[in-house]
Design a protein around this motif. Structure first.
Motif, PDB file in Angstrom:
ATOM      1  N   ARG A 110     -10.072  -3.165  -8.054  1.00 42.88           N
ATOM      2  CA  ARG A 110     -10.285  -1.705  -8.064  1.00 42.88           C
ATOM      3  C   ARG A 110      -9.295  -1.015  -7.125  1.00 42.88           C
ATOM      4  NH1 ARG A 110     -15.778  -3.316  -8.064  1.00 42.88           N
ATOM      5  NH2 ARG A 110     -15.923  -2.961  -5.804  1.00 42.88           N
ATOM      6  N   LEU A 111      -9.089  -1.613  -5.948  1.00 42.44           N
ATOM      7  CA  LEU A 111      -8.144  -1.034  -4.997  1.00 42.44           C
ATOM      8  C   LEU A 111      -6.727  -1.072  -5.563  1.00 42.44           C
ATOM      9  CD1 LEU A 111      -7.487   0.177  -2.266  1.00 42.44           C
ATOM     10  CD2 LEU A 111      -7.569  -2.128  -1.277  1.00 42.44           C
ATOM     11  N   LEU A 112      -6.363  -2.174  -6.209  1.00 44.76           N
ATOM     12  CA  LEU A 112      -5.041  -2.275  -6.823  1.00 44.76           C
ATOM     13  C   LEU A 112      -4.860  -1.233  -7.919  1.00 44.76           C
ATOM     14  CD1 LEU A 112      -4.673  -6.156  -6.991  1.00 44.76           C
ATOM     15  CD2 LEU A 112      -3.059  -4.599  -5.884  1.00 44.76           C
ATOM     16  N   THR A 113      -5.906  -1.017  -8.702  1.00 46.92           N
ATOM     17  CA  THR A 113      -5.834  -0.002  -9.762  1.00 46.92           C
ATOM     18  C   THR A 113      -5.563   1.371  -9.170  1.00 46.92           C
ATOM     19  OG1 THR A 113      -7.338  -1.283 -11.167  1.00 46.92           O
ATOM     20  CG2 THR A 113      -7.090   1.057 -11.684  1.00 46.92           C
ATOM     21  N   ASP A 114      -6.197   1.669  -8.034  1.00 53.07           N
ATOM     22  CA  ASP A 114      -5.939   2.937  -7.352  1.00 53.07           C
ATOM     23  C   ASP A 114      -4.514   2.995  -6.807  1.00 53.07           C
ATOM     24  OD1 ASP A 114      -7.258   5.414  -5.719  1.00 53.07           O
ATOM     25  OD2 ASP A 114      -5.919   4.293  -4.410  1.00 53.07           O
ATOM     26  N   LEU A 115      -4.052   1.894  -6.211  1.00 49.95           N
ATOM     27  CA  LEU A 115      -2.736   1.885  -5.566  1.00 49.95           C
ATOM     28  C   LEU A 115      -1.599   1.993  -6.568  1.00 49.95           C
ATOM     29  CD1 LEU A 115      -3.395  -0.893  -2.889  1.00 49.95           C
ATOM     30  CD2 LEU A 115      -2.993   1.529  -2.424  1.00 49.95           C
ATOM     31  N   VAL A 116      -1.703   1.278  -7.703  1.00 49.33           N
ATOM     32  CA  VAL A 116      -0.592   1.312  -8.668  1.00 49.33           C
ATOM     33  C   VAL A 116      -0.516   2.659  -9.373  1.00 49.33           C
ATOM     34  CG1 VAL A 116      -0.689  -1.189  -8.995  1.00 49.33           C
ATOM     35  CG2 VAL A 116      -1.942   0.309 -10.582  1.00 49.33           C
ATOM     36  N   ALA A 117      -1.595   3.444  -9.308  1.00 51.82           N
ATOM     37  CA  ALA A 117      -1.570   4.773  -9.922  1.00 51.82           C
ATOM     38  C   ALA A 117      -0.903   5.809  -9.013  1.00 51.82           C
ATOM     39  CB  ALA A 117      -2.990   5.218 -10.262  1.00 51.82           C
ATOM     40  N   ARG A 118      -0.703   5.470  -7.740  1.00 48.43           N
ATOM     41  CA  ARG A 118      -0.053   6.395  -6.826  1.00 48.43           C
ATOM     42  C   ARG A 118       1.446   6.386  -7.091  1.00 48.43           C
ATOM     43  NH1 ARG A 118      -3.218   5.203  -1.034  1.00 48.43           N
ATOM     44  NH2 ARG A 118      -5.319   4.996  -1.935  1.00 48.43           N
ATOM     45  N   GLU A 119       2.005   7.539  -7.235  1.00 49.65           N
ATOM     46  CA  GLU A 119       3.413   7.649  -7.624  1.00 49.65           C
ATOM     47  C   GLU A 119       4.329   7.481  -6.417  1.00 49.65           C
ATOM     48  OE1 GLU A 119       4.028  11.259  -9.707  1.00 49.65           O
ATOM     49  OE2 GLU A 119       2.764  10.683 -11.418  1.00 49.65           O
ATOM     50  N   GLY A 120       5.513   6.920  -6.701  1.00 47.23           N
ATOM     51  CA  GLY A 120       6.509   6.759  -5.653  1.00 47.23           C
ATOM     52  C   GLY A 120       7.446   5.629  -5.972  1.00 47.23           C
ATOM     53  N   PRO A 121       8.545   5.514  -5.213  1.00 48.59           N
ATOM     54  CA  PRO A 121       9.533   4.456  -5.462  1.00 48.59           C
ATOM     55  C   PRO A 121       8.980   3.083  -5.115  1.00 48.59           C
ATOM     56  CG  PRO A 121      10.029   5.616  -3.424  1.00 48.59           C
ATOM     57  CD  PRO A 121       8.903   6.367  -4.077  1.00 48.59           C
ATOM     58  N   LEU A 122       9.616   2.046  -5.663  1.00 51.23           N
ATOM     59  CA  LEU A 122       9.233   0.667  -5.372  1.00 51.23           C
ATOM     60  C   LEU A 122      10.081   0.069  -4.249  1.00 51.23           C
ATOM     61  CD1 LEU A 122       8.623  -0.852  -8.924  1.00 51.23           C
ATOM     62  CD2 LEU A 122       7.034   0.330  -7.408  1.00 51.23           C
ATOM     63  N   ASP A 123      11.124   0.766  -3.851  1.00 49.60           N
ATOM     64  CA  ASP A 123      11.996   0.295  -2.777  1.00 49.60           C
ATOM     65  C   ASP A 123      12.044   1.367  -1.687  1.00 49.60           C
ATOM     66  OD1 ASP A 123      13.853  -0.860  -1.147  1.00 49.60           O
ATOM     67  OD2 ASP A 123      15.533  -0.725  -2.548  1.00 49.60           O
ATOM     68  N   VAL A 124      11.366   1.086  -0.571  1.00 48.38           N
ATOM     69  CA  VAL A 124      11.324   2.035   0.550  1.00 48.38           C
ATOM     70  C   VAL A 124      11.966   1.361   1.752  1.00 48.38           C
ATOM     71  CG1 VAL A 124       9.887   3.469   2.027  1.00 48.38           C
ATOM     72  CG2 VAL A 124       9.188   3.028  -0.340  1.00 48.38           C
ATOM     73  N   GLN A 125      13.112   1.869   2.161  1.00 50.56           N
ATOM     74  CA  GLN A 125      13.852   1.289   3.282  1.00 50.56           C
ATOM     75  C   GLN A 125      13.478   1.998   4.584  1.00 50.56           C
ATOM     76  OE1 GLN A 125      15.884  -1.442   3.040  1.00 50.56           O
ATOM     77  NE2 GLN A 125      15.177  -1.504   0.900  1.00 50.56           N
ATOM     78  N   GLY A 126      13.375   1.236   5.646  1.00 51.57           N
ATOM     79  CA  GLY A 126      13.125   1.821   6.949  1.00 51.57           C
ATOM     80  C   GLY A 126      14.423   2.178   7.647  1.00 51.57           C
ATOM     81  N   ASP A 127      14.302   2.857   8.764  1.00 53.31           N
ATOM     82  CA  ASP A 127      15.481   3.172   9.566  1.00 53.31           C
ATOM     83  C   ASP A 127      16.047   1.899  10.195  1.00 53.31           C
ATOM     84  OD1 ASP A 127      15.121   5.853   8.986  1.00 53.31           O
ATOM     85  OD2 ASP A 127      13.878   6.214  10.777  1.00 53.31           O
TER      86      ASP A 127
END
Length: 506
Positions: free
Chosen positions: A413-430
């Motif tokens: 259920r948590l995964l279903t909620d998380l994959v529905a959240r929009e955004g990139p798949l590659d997030v780089q840090g500083d």
């Protein structure tokens, strides 16, 4: 009330998220007692040798909201002694024994200060984590056997099991004292493969260190990698974007699901229901294939990096629903088998009082009625309002089975909620800027809360890493759960705990 005790009271009333208090030996016991009475748990004890001083840090945590208080004690290297707090915390007694083995720190008043990590063949007086330890002396081939407590009585006999086992599992020795088929007492002896892994981190570059963290316990690559990354990020003030946190949560839940599915099948297999295990292994293989598509590695390595996360893909809602349906077919199969349910019910009971006294975490704790979940207490993402940690009350094999089943549902259920959240798949840090500092990371691995603490020196070099896998807290609970069971139930009870040797034998 001492000044430090007053400061603790202030920190508790203000719910200060992070704090470090310098204590001397005389204040340690009083301050630790205040924190434990306030509901904090002792998550970690870390020693570090630095020239003429040995620094000892006690990390106490509570939540929600997330709160972490460190007590720091500085000891003279020539005579490193401090008061034991073993009478306040069973976990503290084991941390103190570990510290005595590796650093030579003597906890005054410890009720049973015998070796924990180093076996009897290790030379006396040589403490491998001290920087003045020198080369390893020869092992003592004439050392006596491990002094197991003797259990005597008419009709009692001993059964030694291990440390070498069938298959590819790691070594552990189990000594049973048995009357008929009933287990009167069991003692586990571990640390046959103590690897010195915490020492391996010292002076390493951060890329190597994160890869090493992922390999501490192979089935917990995300849990250990994430806890280590969080500790580094706190130490170096590295910001982590919300989207990166969400991607990390996806990895953590995928790791939880594939391990719980495997355990559900293995439990069925241990009572002779191989058909259910075959179904579980089929589903596990599907999940491992999914993992590879998500990160490029079947055990989900390399998805977490400092300040960010990188995934190749996300599972779809339809995939997660189909996995859930396949899992429910499996557990319905198990629950419909009266022999399986009969063997699970009432077997290997760990009471809530025993679980609380020993400080166990994760599945084992929640199956005994303790509501303990770092995803709630130390959350790093905004959890859905509907999320609740799963628990049972009976503390037997069935309860541990049901907690795993319910946690798979909760994770999907948590995964279903998380994959529905929009955004990139590659997030780089500083870019990472090394400097002096320390930090802690806490991640709810599939066995329970994993805690890492890192310390960077004035030159920005990694000078100490302390690792605590939840198995460290739970291994002492296994003998208690086996009391008054029968010998044929040992594999079943042991599997229902499914603790890590590698995460324990650091």
């Amino acid at each position: 009330m001492t000044a430090h005790a007053f400061n603790v009271q202030r920190l508790l009333s203000e719910r200060t998220p992070r704090a470090v208090l310098d204590c001397d030996g005389n204040e340690l016991t009083q301050v630790a007692a205040l924190l434990l009475e306030a509901g904090f748990r002792l998550a970690l004890v870390c020693a570090r040798h630095d020239g003429a001083v040995i620094e000892v840090v006690y990390l106490f945590v509570d939540g929600p909201p997330d709160q972490r208080i460190e007590l720091r004690v500085l000891l003279d290297t020539r005579q490193p002694r401090l008061p034991s707090i073993a009478h306040l915390s069973y976990a503290a007694s084991r941390f103190e024994r570990e510290m005595h083995d590796l650093f030579g720190v003597e906890p005054i008043g410890h009720p049973q200060l015998r070796r924990l990590v180093l076996h009897q063949h290790w030379p006396l007086g040589w403490h491998p984590m001290r920087h003045d330890a020198g080369p390893q002396p020869p092992m003592n081939p004439e050392a006596d056997s491990f002094p197991f407590a003797q259990v005597e009585g008419e009709g009692l006999y001993e059964i030694p099991v291990g440390p070498v086992h069938a298959g590819v599992i790691e070594p552990g020795h189990f000594r049973f004292w048995v009357l008929g088929e009933t287990i009167v007492r069991m003692k586990a002896r571990l640390w046959f493969v103590h690897k010195g892994i915490e020492r391996l981190f010292e002076g390493q570059d951060l890329t190597f260190a994160l890869n090493l963290a992922e390999k501490i316990s192979g089935d917990s690559a995300v849990g250990h990698g994430l806890a280590f990354a969080q500790a580094v990020e706190e130490a170096l003030d590295i910001e982590v974007a919300q989207r990166a946190r969400e991607l990390r949560a996806v990895l953590l839940e995928l790791e939880r699901v594939y391990n719980h599915v495997a355990d559900v099948g293995a439990l069925c297999n241990d009572v002779g229901f191989g058909f259910a295990n075959a179904r579980a292994l089929t589903l596990r293989e599907r999940l491992l294939t999914l993992n590879e598509s998500v990160t490029g590695h079947r055990l989900l390595r390399s998805g977490v990096h400092y300040g960010g996360a990188t995934l190749r893909s996300l599972p779809t809602k339809e995939e997660l629903e189909d996995i859930g349906a396949q899992f429910h077919e499996l557990i319905d199969l198990a629950r419909s088998n009266s022999i399986v349910m009969d063997r699970f019910t009432g077997t290997g009971v760990l009471s809530i009082d025993q679980a609380r006294d020993l400080g166990v975490l994760g599945v084992v704790a929640r199956a005994s009625g303790l509501d303990d979940d770092a995803r709630v207490a130390h959350s790093f993402i905004e959890m859905p309002a509907s999320f609740r940690s799963v628990s049972r009350q009976d503390g037997d094999v069935l309860a541990r089975f049901e907690v795993r089943c319910d946690e798979v549902d909760a994770s999907l259920r948590l995964l279903t909620d998380l994959v529905a959240r929009e955004g990139p798949l590659d997030v780089q840090g500083d870019a990472v800027e090394l400097r002096e500092g320390h930090g802690t990371g806490i991640a709810e691995g599939w066995r329970g809360a994993i805690v890492h603490r890192v310390d960077f020196g004035p030159d920005g070099a990694l000078r100490r890493v302390k690792i605590v896998d939840p198995s460290f807290f739970a291994w002492p609970a296994l003998p208690l759960a086996l009391s008054d069971t029968i010998v044929p139930d040992f594999p079943l009870v042991n599997k229902s705990f499914n603790l890590s040797y590698a995460g324990n034998d650091l």
